[in-house]
Design an enzyme around this catalytic site. Structure first.
Site, PDB file in Angstrom:
ATOM      1  N   HIS A 164       0.818  -1.213   0.000  1.00  0.00           N
ATOM      2  CA  HIS A 164       0.000   0.000   0.000  1.00  0.00           C
ATOM      3  C   HIS A 164       0.854   1.266   0.000  1.00  0.00           C
ATOM      4  CE1 HIS A 164      -4.248   0.345  -0.172  1.00  0.00           C
ATOM      5  NE2 HIS A 164      -4.494  -0.623   0.685  1.00  0.00           N
TER       6      HIS A 164
ATOM      7  N   ASP B 138      -7.733 -11.955 -18.227  1.00  0.00           N
ATOM      8  CA  ASP B 138      -7.373 -13.115 -19.060  1.00  0.00           C
ATOM      9  C   ASP B 138      -5.895 -13.026 -19.435  1.00  0.00           C
ATOM     10  OD1 ASP B 138      -7.110 -15.143 -20.880  1.00  0.00           O
ATOM     11  OD2 ASP B 138      -8.657 -14.415 -22.255  1.00  0.00           O
TER      12      ASP B 138
END
Length: 453
Positions: A153, A373
């Site tokens: 983060h 994908d």
């Protein structure tokens, strides 16, 4: 089911980056504690001729290629001011899973999800110079695999992490023209880093983020009908068309407040925070693919009494909190005038001194993780993580909302104080809309497996 690490290596950018200048953190990055956000993409075997070695080779090469434009993710933080040493690279772990993917999905133990991840997630990292990203590829005996990723983060908010993953997937499936070229300067230009950042504020942020209480993580699913019904319940003359997220956030927040009331036997203030992407709110707009923690927390507070908490009222508070974060507000926060940010943190400290119940919401519904994908089809399921650690300070009372494919349902991954969670798990009003860890349904609407605990 056993997960065994086979190899660990470091993947570096495919083109030389050692000569590039250090990447400047923005002030919001500096204030953000070091912790990892996880994601796990599960892919079945679609090609009987595709070997695990081919998958691993392709993932490694295209990860290296993707790191070239995203080179800060390959470096390390120095003095909470810059990222350098881009040749350090991203840890890449290969692991073998004894068992079949279908067996795991039929009877998964949620805590096993952590074994598919390369790092401990949502907990305080004592070493601020940890890698900015890490990858673990878990190959099942059947040929299916789980791609576990963790993003620090320190410079990665949801947009940054999802942009990187989508770019990596585009390169992997041979669609380099769809790869993303990130903007590396917007964040530090808008929120310049401070060389003499007061340590008081970094300590304050850590105390607001992390807690040593005992937490429990559960996955609840709200189907399309439940989401629509809850949105309708939030309608009022003031807000005639609540969004899906507004209705769901208000319902979960109310349920958590009711649980807190049951535990304490009394009422006390409750605070809801919701992460808001500010890229689209600044004037002029920032690039959609600007790297950094370009988010701000919308705050809504509620002081419940003995009367019933109304959904309409909570929805209005949620929208009001988000609405306060606009271009004029951000103008006050940005530039060299960091005083406004420090004043905001001081107000948060005052609020925390009253010991309210705080619930943090993060909406991942726009990230389209179920569409990613890499060349072997879309993931059959997208997981996050299993449970919070008990031996380290971790993020406290947070809820991640994530879309389920294309059916308009929403998964709520909830990590709550274990006493609050124990009540929600048996709250009939809550469970009338939320299914605890239900079956996974493929896009074909064919039930793939049962996820009942």
């Amino acid at each position: 089911m056993e997960v065994a690490v086979i190899s660990v290596e470091s993947i570096k950018p495919s083109s030389p980056v050692h000569h590039l200048k250090p990447f400047k953190l923005c002030l919001l990055d500096q204030l953000t504690p070091a912790s990892y956000s996880p994601l796990i993409l599960f892919y079945p075997t679609n090609d009987a001729h595709l070997k695990s070695t081919q998958i691993l080779t392709q993932l490694k090469w295209t990860l290296s290629k993707t790191l070239t434009p995203f080179y800060p993710l390959s470096g390390r933080v120095k003095d909470n001011f810059v990222i350098h040493n881009y040749e350090e690279g991203v840890p890449f772990i290969e692991a073998r899973v004894k068992g079949h993917l279908s067996d795991f999905l039929q009877h998964p133990q949620m805590e096993l999800l952590n074994q598919f991840l390369p790092c401990q997630s949502f907990c305080q990292q004592p070493n601020p110079t940890v890698a900015q990203a890490a990858v673990q590829v878990n190959m099942f005996d059947c040929g299916g695999f789980a791609l576990g990723m963790c993003f620090s983060h320190k410079i990665n908010d949801g947009i940054t992490g999802s942009s990187f993953i989508k770019s990596w997937a585009a390169n992997a499936r041979g669609s380099a023209n769809e790869a993303i070229h990130p903007n590396l300067s917007d964040a530090s230009s808008l929120f310049p880093p401070q060389e003499s950042l007061p340590s008081h504020y970094t300590s304050l942020m850590e105390s607001l983020w992390f807690s040593k209480r005992r937490f429990r993580t559960r996955r609840f699913v709200f189907d399309a009908n439940a989401v629509a019904t809850l949105s309708a319940k939030g309608r009022s003359k003031l807000i005639q068309s609540p969004t899906r997220v507004e209705g769901l956030c208000a319902f979960i927040w109310r349920s958590c407040m009711n649980a807190c009331r049951s535990i304490s036997g009394s009422t006390r203030p409750s605070v809801m925070s919701q992460a808001v992407n500010i890229r689209r709110l600044t004037k002029p707009r920032l690039s959609r693919y600007s790297i950094g923690n370009l988010v701000w927390s919308a705050i809504a507070s509620y002081d419940p009494d003995e009367t019933e908490m109304r959904m309409q009222e909570l929805v209005a508070l949620v929208r009001e909190g988000v609405g306060r974060i606009n271009s004029e507000y951000l103008k006050k926060l940005s530039g060299e005038g960091c005083t406004a940010i420090y004043e905001h943190l001081n107000r948060l400290a005052e609020m925390a001194s009253e010991n309210p119940d705080v619930f943090s919401f993060f909406s991942w519904h726009t990230f389209d993780f179920s569409e990613i994908d890499f060349g072997w089809g879309k993931p059959i399921w997208v997981g996050i993580f299993g449970k919070a650690r008990r031996d380290s300070p971790c993020d406290s009372n947070f809820i991640i909302l994530k879309d389920i494919g294309k059916n308009n349902g929403i998964e709520a991954w909830m990590t709550l104080d274990e006493n609050i969670m124990a009540i929600l798990e048996h709250d009939l009003e809550f469970l009338a809309f939320a299914s605890l860890n239900p079956c996974i349904v493929m896009e074909t609407n064919k039930v793939f497996c049962s996820l009942e605990e």
